[in-house]
Write a protein that holds these residues in place. Structure first.
Motif, PDB file in Angstrom:
ATOM      1  N   LEU A 111       0.846  -1.204   0.000  1.00 42.63           N
ATOM      2  CA  LEU A 111       0.000   0.000   0.000  1.00 42.63           C
ATOM      3  C   LEU A 111       0.876   1.246   0.000  1.00 42.63           C
ATOM      4  O   LEU A 111       0.593   2.228  -0.709  1.00 42.63           O
ATOM      5  CB  LEU A 111      -0.925  -0.003   1.225  1.00 42.63           C
ATOM      6  N   ARG A 112       1.943   1.225   0.769  1.00 44.45           N
ATOM      7  CA  ARG A 112       2.840   2.384   0.818  1.00 44.45           C
ATOM      8  C   ARG A 112       3.394   2.694  -0.575  1.00 44.45           C
ATOM      9  O   ARG A 112       3.478   3.846  -0.990  1.00 44.45           O
ATOM     10  CB  ARG A 112       3.978   2.136   1.815  1.00 44.45           C
ATOM     11  N   GLN A 113       3.742   1.614  -1.297  1.00 41.89           N
ATOM     12  CA  GLN A 113       4.277   1.825  -2.659  1.00 41.89           C
ATOM     13  C   GLN A 113       3.218   2.405  -3.592  1.00 41.89           C
ATOM     14  O   GLN A 113       3.507   3.262  -4.424  1.00 41.89           O
ATOM     15  CB  GLN A 113       4.813   0.516  -3.210  1.00 41.89           C
ATOM     16  N   LYS A 114       1.978   1.922  -3.430  1.00 40.21           N
ATOM     17  CA  LYS A 114       0.889   2.459  -4.262  1.00 40.21           C
ATOM     18  C   LYS A 114       0.693   3.953  -3.993  1.00 40.21           C
ATOM     19  O   LYS A 114       0.530   4.766  -4.901  1.00 40.21           O
ATOM     20  CB  LYS A 114      -0.425   1.737  -3.921  1.00 40.21           C
ATOM     21  N   ILE A 115       0.717   4.305  -2.713  1.00 41.97           N
ATOM     22  CA  ILE A 115       0.533   5.713  -2.329  1.00 41.97           C
ATOM     23  C   ILE A 115       1.691   6.556  -2.885  1.00 41.97           C
ATOM     24  O   ILE A 115       1.482   7.659  -3.418  1.00 41.97           O
ATOM     25  CB  ILE A 115       0.430   5.848  -0.788  1.00 41.97           C
ATOM     26  N   ALA A 116       2.910   6.010  -2.781  1.00 51.55           N
ATOM     27  CA  ALA A 116       4.085   6.750  -3.271  1.00 51.55           C
ATOM     28  C   ALA A 116       3.981   6.981  -4.781  1.00 51.55           C
ATOM     29  O   ALA A 116       4.299   8.074  -5.279  1.00 51.55           O
ATOM     30  CB  ALA A 116       5.359   5.984  -2.925  1.00 51.55           C
ATOM     31  N   GLN A 117       3.520   5.960  -5.512  1.00 50.53           N
ATOM     32  CA  GLN A 117       3.367   6.113  -6.972  1.00 50.53           C
ATOM     33  C   GLN A 117       2.298   7.151  -7.303  1.00 50.53           C
ATOM     34  O   GLN A 117       2.474   8.017  -8.167  1.00 50.53           O
ATOM     35  CB  GLN A 117       3.008   4.760  -7.595  1.00 50.53           C
ATOM     36  N   ARG A 118       1.180   7.075  -6.572  1.00 48.40           N
ATOM     37  CA  ARG A 118       0.104   8.062  -6.811  1.00 48.40           C
ATOM     38  C   ARG A 118       0.593   9.470  -6.476  1.00 48.40           C
ATOM     39  O   ARG A 118       0.208  10.437  -7.131  1.00 48.40           O
ATOM     40  CB  ARG A 118      -1.138   7.705  -5.980  1.00 48.40           C
ATOM     41  N   ALA A 119       1.431   9.570  -5.449  1.00 50.64           N
ATOM     42  CA  ALA A 119       1.955  10.897  -5.069  1.00 50.64           C
ATOM     43  C   ALA A 119       2.817  11.454  -6.197  1.00 50.64           C
ATOM     44  O   ALA A 119       2.729  12.646  -6.522  1.00 50.64           O
ATOM     45  CB  ALA A 119       2.752  10.791  -3.773  1.00 50.64           C
ATOM     46  N   GLU A 120       3.638  10.604  -6.796  1.00 53.19           N
ATOM     47  CA  GLU A 120       4.468  11.086  -7.918  1.00 53.19           C
ATOM     48  C   GLU A 120       3.585  11.555  -9.067  1.00 53.19           C
ATOM     49  O   GLU A 120       3.845  12.593  -9.685  1.00 53.19           O
ATOM     50  CB  GLU A 120       5.420   9.984  -8.380  1.00 53.19           C
ATOM     51  N   ASN A 121       2.549  10.763  -9.367  1.00 46.79           N
ATOM     52  CA  ASN A 121       1.627  11.147 -10.452  1.00 46.79           C
ATOM     53  C   ASN A 121       0.942  12.472 -10.126  1.00 46.79           C
ATOM     54  O   ASN A 121       0.764  13.333 -10.996  1.00 46.79           O
ATOM     55  CB  ASN A 121       0.555  10.067 -10.667  1.00 46.79           C
ATOM     56  N   TYR A 122       0.547  12.610  -8.867  1.00 48.12           N
ATOM     57  CA  TYR A 122      -0.130  13.840  -8.427  1.00 48.12           C
ATOM     58  C   TYR A 122       0.776  15.050  -8.652  1.00 48.12           C
ATOM     59  O   TYR A 122       0.356  16.074  -9.201  1.00 48.12           O
ATOM     60  CB  TYR A 122      -0.491  13.710  -6.939  1.00 48.12           C
ATOM     61  N   VAL A 123       2.030  14.929  -8.213  1.00 46.05           N
ATOM     62  CA  VAL A 123       2.960  16.058  -8.314  1.00 46.05           C
ATOM     63  C   VAL A 123       3.119  16.484  -9.770  1.00 46.05           C
ATOM     64  O   VAL A 123       3.090  17.686 -10.099  1.00 46.05           O
ATOM     65  CB  VAL A 123       4.321  15.695  -7.673  1.00 46.05           C
TER      66      VAL A 123
END
Ligand code: SF4
Length: 198
Positions: free
Chosen positions: A69-81
Motif C-alpha cells: 500500500l505504501r508503494q501504491k501511495i508513493a506512486q500516486r503521489a508522484e503522479n499527483y505532483v
C-alpha cells in the motif's frame, strides 16, 4: 524555544488534532452538516501545508502501512505532483484526488493533516495583525447556513497558535533559519521525512 523529543511532540499533536475534531463536530451538529452521501469529495481540494511537525507525523503514519500500500501511495503521489505541475503551468488550480485516498476514503485518517480536519464547517481566523479571515465552509455547509438565522463559526486561531508552538518545539532553534514549508501532501510523500539542514 527548546527542542522537545519527537515522540512527546507527536503525542501533543495527536491531542491537538482531537481537539480540532471535537470543535468541528460541535459546529457541524449545530448547523446540521453531515458528509454522508455527499456528491463532492474534499480530498480533491488543492491544499498546501506549512509545518514540519505535521509532515513528520504523517510520514510516521505512512511508514506503518503495509509495504504494498505504501508503494501504491508513493506512486500516486508522484503522479499527483506531475499532474499538479502541469495544471499550475496552465493557470489551472489542480483538482486531483489525494494519493492517500482509496475508494473515496482516507487510508491514513488518524494521521491526516490539520486542514483535512477543519475543512467543511464555517470558520474564522484572527491573524496576528488583528485581521479576521472568514471561510464560508464547503458547498453543503453554505446550503445549511443559508437556511438558519444564526450560527457559530469554528475559530481556527487557537489551533494555529498551538500548532505553531508544536512546530517550534519540534524544530528547535533552527526554525528561523530553515525555509518555509509550503507543500502539498503529495510533495511531502515524494520528499520523505522533513530535513533540518539549512
Ligand atoms: S490526507 Fe486523507 S483526509 Fe486529507 S486529503 Fe488526503 S485522503 Fe483526504
Amino acid at each position: 524555544m527548546k527542542k522537545i523529543m519527537p515522540r512527546v511532540v507527536f503525542k501533543k499533536l495527536s491531542k491537538l488534532y482531537q481537539n480540532m475534531e471535537d470543535s468541528y463536530q460541535i459546529i457541524a451538529e449545530q448547523i446540521g452538516l453531515s458528509c454522508a452521501d455527499c456528491p463532492d469529495n474534499c480530498c480533491t481540494s488543492y491544499f498546501r501545508h506549512h509545518t514540519r511537525v505535521e509532515w513528520a507525523y504523517f510520514i510516521k503514519g505512512l511508514n506503518q502501512v503495509p509495504e504494498s500500500l505504501r508503494q501504491k501511495i508513493a506512486q500516486r503521489a508522484e503522479n499527483y505532483v506531475e499532474k499538479a505541475r502541469q495544471d499550475l503551468a496552465r493557470g489551472k488550480t489542480p483538482d486531483i484526488m489525494c494519493p492517500v485516498n482509496e475508494n473515496g476514503l482516507c487510508v491514513l485518517y488518524e494521521y491526516r493533516l490539520m486542514i483535512c480536519r477543519l475543512h467543511g464547517v464555517p470558520t474564522i481566523h484572527t491573524r496576528p495583525d488583528g485581521k479576521n479571515l472568514v471561510f464560508t465552509g464547503c458547498f453543503r455547509s453554505q446550503q445549511r447556513t443559508g437556511e438558519i438565522s444564526s450560527y457559530s463559526r469554528l475559530d481556527r486561531t487557537i489551533f494555529y497558535k498551538e500548532l505553531a508552538m508544536l512546530e517550534q518545539a519540534f524544530v528547535g532553534s533552527k526554525i528561523a533559519r530553515l525555509p518555509r514549508v509550503n507543500l502539498t501532501l503529495a510533495e511531502m510523500i515524494v520528499l520523505g521525512p522533513p530535513r533540518f539542514s539549512v
